[in-house]
Design an enzyme around this catalytic site. Sequence first.
Site, PDB file in Angstrom:
ATOM      1  N   ASN A  49       2.671  -7.770   8.193  1.00 30.83           N
ATOM      2  CA  ASN A  49       2.226  -8.743   7.456  1.00 30.83           C
ATOM      3  C   ASN A  49       3.933  -9.171   7.387  1.00 30.83           C
ATOM      4  O   ASN A  49       4.919  -9.270   6.972  1.00 30.83           O
ATOM      5  CB  ASN A  49       1.831  -8.524   6.067  1.00 30.83           C
ATOM      6  CG  ASN A  49       0.365  -8.671   6.271  1.00 30.83           C
ATOM      7  OD1 ASN A  49      -0.039  -9.194   6.910  1.00 30.83           O
ATOM      8  ND2 ASN A  49       0.269  -7.885   5.192  1.00 30.83           N
ATOM      9  N   LYS A  99       0.374  -8.834  14.408  1.00 29.56           N
ATOM     10  CA  LYS A  99      -0.474  -8.594  13.534  1.00 29.56           C
ATOM     11  C   LYS A  99      -0.978  -9.790  13.789  1.00 29.56           C
ATOM     12  O   LYS A  99       0.029 -11.062  13.161  1.00 29.56           O
ATOM     13  CB  LYS A  99      -0.237  -7.765  12.218  1.00 29.56           C
ATOM     14  CG  LYS A  99      -1.853  -8.925  11.468  1.00 29.56           C
ATOM     15  CD  LYS A  99      -1.467  -8.391  10.031  1.00 29.56           C
ATOM     16  CE  LYS A  99      -3.103  -9.056   9.049  1.00 29.56           C
ATOM     17  NZ  LYS A  99      -2.965  -8.356   8.206  1.00 29.56           N
ATOM     18  N   ARG A 134       0.588  -1.216   0.043  1.00 34.83           N
ATOM     19  CA  ARG A 134       0.129  -0.176  -0.470  1.00 34.83           C
ATOM     20  C   ARG A 134       1.068   1.597   0.047  1.00 34.83           C
ATOM     21  O   ARG A 134       0.246   2.403   0.912  1.00 34.83           O
ATOM     22  CB  ARG A 134      -0.623  -0.319   0.783  1.00 34.83           C
ATOM     23  CG  ARG A 134      -1.641  -1.352   1.544  1.00 34.83           C
ATOM     24  CD  ARG A 134      -2.611  -1.688   0.506  1.00 34.83           C
ATOM     25  NE  ARG A 134      -2.934  -2.763   0.416  1.00 34.83           N
ATOM     26  CZ  ARG A 134      -3.869  -3.619  -1.045  1.00 34.83           C
ATOM     27  NH1 ARG A 134      -3.527  -3.721  -2.028  1.00 34.83           N
ATOM     28  NH2 ARG A 134      -4.392  -5.064  -0.187  1.00 34.83           N
ATOM     29  N   ASP A 150     -11.420  -1.398   6.853  1.00 31.51           N
ATOM     30  CA  ASP A 150     -10.872  -0.607   6.391  1.00 31.51           C
ATOM     31  C   ASP A 150     -10.247  -0.095   6.195  1.00 31.51           C
ATOM     32  O   ASP A 150     -10.180   0.171   4.871  1.00 31.51           O
ATOM     33  CB  ASP A 150     -10.563  -2.081   5.751  1.00 31.51           C
ATOM     34  CG  ASP A 150      -8.598  -2.921   5.438  1.00 31.51           C
ATOM     35  OD1 ASP A 150      -8.273  -1.927   5.989  1.00 31.51           O
ATOM     36  OD2 ASP A 150      -8.862  -3.115   4.483  1.00 31.51           O
ATOM     37  N   GLU A 186      -4.737   3.923   0.282  1.00 28.31           N
ATOM     38  CA  GLU A 186      -5.531   3.031  -0.401  1.00 28.31           C
ATOM     39  C   GLU A 186      -6.372   2.601  -0.882  1.00 28.31           C
ATOM     40  O   GLU A 186      -7.128   2.823  -2.405  1.00 28.31           O
ATOM     41  CB  GLU A 186      -4.224   1.535   0.792  1.00 28.31           C
ATOM     42  CG  GLU A 186      -5.184   0.249  -0.025  1.00 28.31           C
ATOM     43  CD  GLU A 186      -5.599  -0.502   1.258  1.00 28.31           C
ATOM     44  OE1 GLU A 186      -5.576  -1.906   0.872  1.00 28.31           O
ATOM     45  OE2 GLU A 186      -5.070  -0.417   2.808  1.00 28.31           O
ATOM     46  N   GLU A 213      -5.567 -12.525   8.224  1.00 26.95           N
ATOM     47  CA  GLU A 213      -5.457 -12.340   6.414  1.00 26.95           C
ATOM     48  C   GLU A 213      -4.329 -13.332   7.056  1.00 26.95           C
ATOM     49  O   GLU A 213      -3.420 -13.485   5.713  1.00 26.95           O
ATOM     50  CB  GLU A 213      -4.707 -11.191   6.130  1.00 26.95           C
ATOM     51  CG  GLU A 213      -6.243 -10.441   6.257  1.00 26.95           C
ATOM     52  CD  GLU A 213      -5.777  -9.244   5.475  1.00 26.95           C
ATOM     53  OE1 GLU A 213      -7.006  -8.398   5.273  1.00 26.95           O
ATOM     54  OE2 GLU A 213      -4.870  -8.626   6.087  1.00 26.95           O
TER      55      GLU A 213
END
Length: 694
Positions: A212, A289, A170, A367, A395, A293
Amino acid sequence: MNSARPLWIRAGLAASALLVGAATAPPARANDGYDLWLGPQGPTAAAAKVEVIGTSRTLAIAAEELRKGLPREATPVLLARAGEPALAPLKLATDQLGNEGYLVHSVTLSGQRLTIVTGNTDVAVLYGAFALLRHARAGGDTANLTLASTPRIPVRVLDHWDNLDGSVERGYAGQSLWDWWTLPDYKDPRYADYARANASIGINGVVLNNVNAKADSLSAAYIAKAAALADVFRPYGLRVYLSARFSAPMELGGLKTADPRNPAAAAWWQAKADEIYRAIPDFGGFLVKANSEGQPGPRDYGASHADGANMLAAALAPHGGVVMWRAFVYAETDPTDRASQAYAEFKPLDGKFSSNVIVQVKNGPIDFQPREPMHPLFGAMPATRLAAEFQVTKEYLGFATHLAYLGPLFAEALDTPTERRAGETMGSSLAAIAGVANVGRDRDWSGSTFNQANWYAFGRLAWDFTLDPRAIAREWTLQTFGLPPAATDKIVAMMMRSREAVVDYTGPFGLAHLFGSDHHYGPGPWIDDLKRPEWNPVYYHRADRNGIGFDRTARGSNTVAQYAPGLAARLARPETTPPELLLWFHHVPWTYPMPGGETLWQAMVRRYDHGVAEVDLLRREWASLKPQVDAERWTKTDAYLGIQQREARWWRDASLAYWMSINGLALPAGVRKPDHDLSWYKQQHFPFAPGGPR
């Protein structure tokens, strides 16, 4: 000034003499945006008179900034910590400033008129120096002033979604600012310029890597690289944090489990924390996180988010570090309503998190949409420290190319009453605030000049969430462009309308998540074939021939019940729900009567058209400023506004073509038809759109 100068001046001479730069003016050059809102760097021909008591690198930076940033004729400035004996005769009120608050005050000391910049720490003095510069660059009087401010939120961080391969998830401003390959040996001068920009707006922390996360980020080699950055950042009051992968004990340590209740896993994290703090004594802590996801987490082992967060918190506690544990979760199994899951998982854990855990909650329950209601967790966890997470990178707001000033979005959320306790707003309940950074390796840092304003606005509101976003836009414009009042007024007006324009042409009245899959670029309200229901735009708008919108009342998912009772009661009825959020909370007929007498369908069409018209107006207004703005920034902005014009029409036409295929209604009389049929819009594909996940 002569040898009889007062002691307070003599005390600063040794340090300040080292800071006097060459007296030659830098060569003129085009403005590529590198200097942000801070003005040109380098020595000036007419340095202001600045003295310092103290010899720290932080105080030296503050003095250097004032020497090159203030006009030569400015009142002489003295920088000193509040506890310095030389300031005692002034009896300054500094007890309430804390560790970061500053006081900038015009005084007479030893018979001379001065501007004092002080605070209880060196970093507070640096913040005060930047406040004085901001005041001066925005046209304020520097001869007789009092500026005093203390941050309302203690932890103010930028979260970089930067990957170790140099890509940025992003990110729309080029590759990562961090050159992991050459760190720790080479410290790019841009790292100090980045820290300088953050200090100027009061940001005091940076998470270096993507949520992530890769386990490698916690390896010895990468800890050394992070330590090199921390060394650069430290004089600017900027602490380093790292995103931690929950399964790192298995991937780096060779353990068979990462179960937070397993003593070996806990011991691994304790040893890792000790290792990090040996390299980075002021390390801020971990951002995590987990179980979202596809990321690993404690629920993989039947443990709770509190179990996982508290294990990490125990490892950091001896060193004073914190865990920022993200509440952005939604199930692998199909939830009744994705908007309700974070509350369902975290509300029962209120009071079960350690004192050095901060639960980080996105500003809205889905989101980072162009408009969302406040997340229901705010105000709902009184026994838990919370952080608000915003997206500074755009984003869902046009990437780098669409002009969308986010100050109103940030302020709108931070000022929203939670209604669970009297007088409390989202901002007033926060222990921390985080912004997903829009910074990259582009020369202008953020992909465009106006994107810099979002970085600036986030920092200013993180420091004081009661500030007016219009006033912030004005001070940014004055510092960035330095234009006369009429031109400044025009730019500020453009900025203040820009986010609403994006809302209008992408999703009016609370429509959300209608974007193309994965890359989130362009319209895709028809997408219905992705593996999980909540990945599909059709999941969010629920449009059929009879109506449109997600029913979150007791007849539907009942997500309204997660809000405070008074607010929930208003949101449960369409007629008392703000029109801007109508379709977020209600499925209503296309003929539903809107304020002003139009049907919902008529009002939707008008909003789409209004969004397009606003972008056309933005470009015309920018064109009128061509004689007053430097050619480089004017040309790039004009080109980007041209892209935004084209893409706003695309959004409008594709959306209306799809809605008409669902509701069977004609456009109101006199309204322009879409340029293509629906099948043409569905056939557009963008496999290489920037910023996609890697």
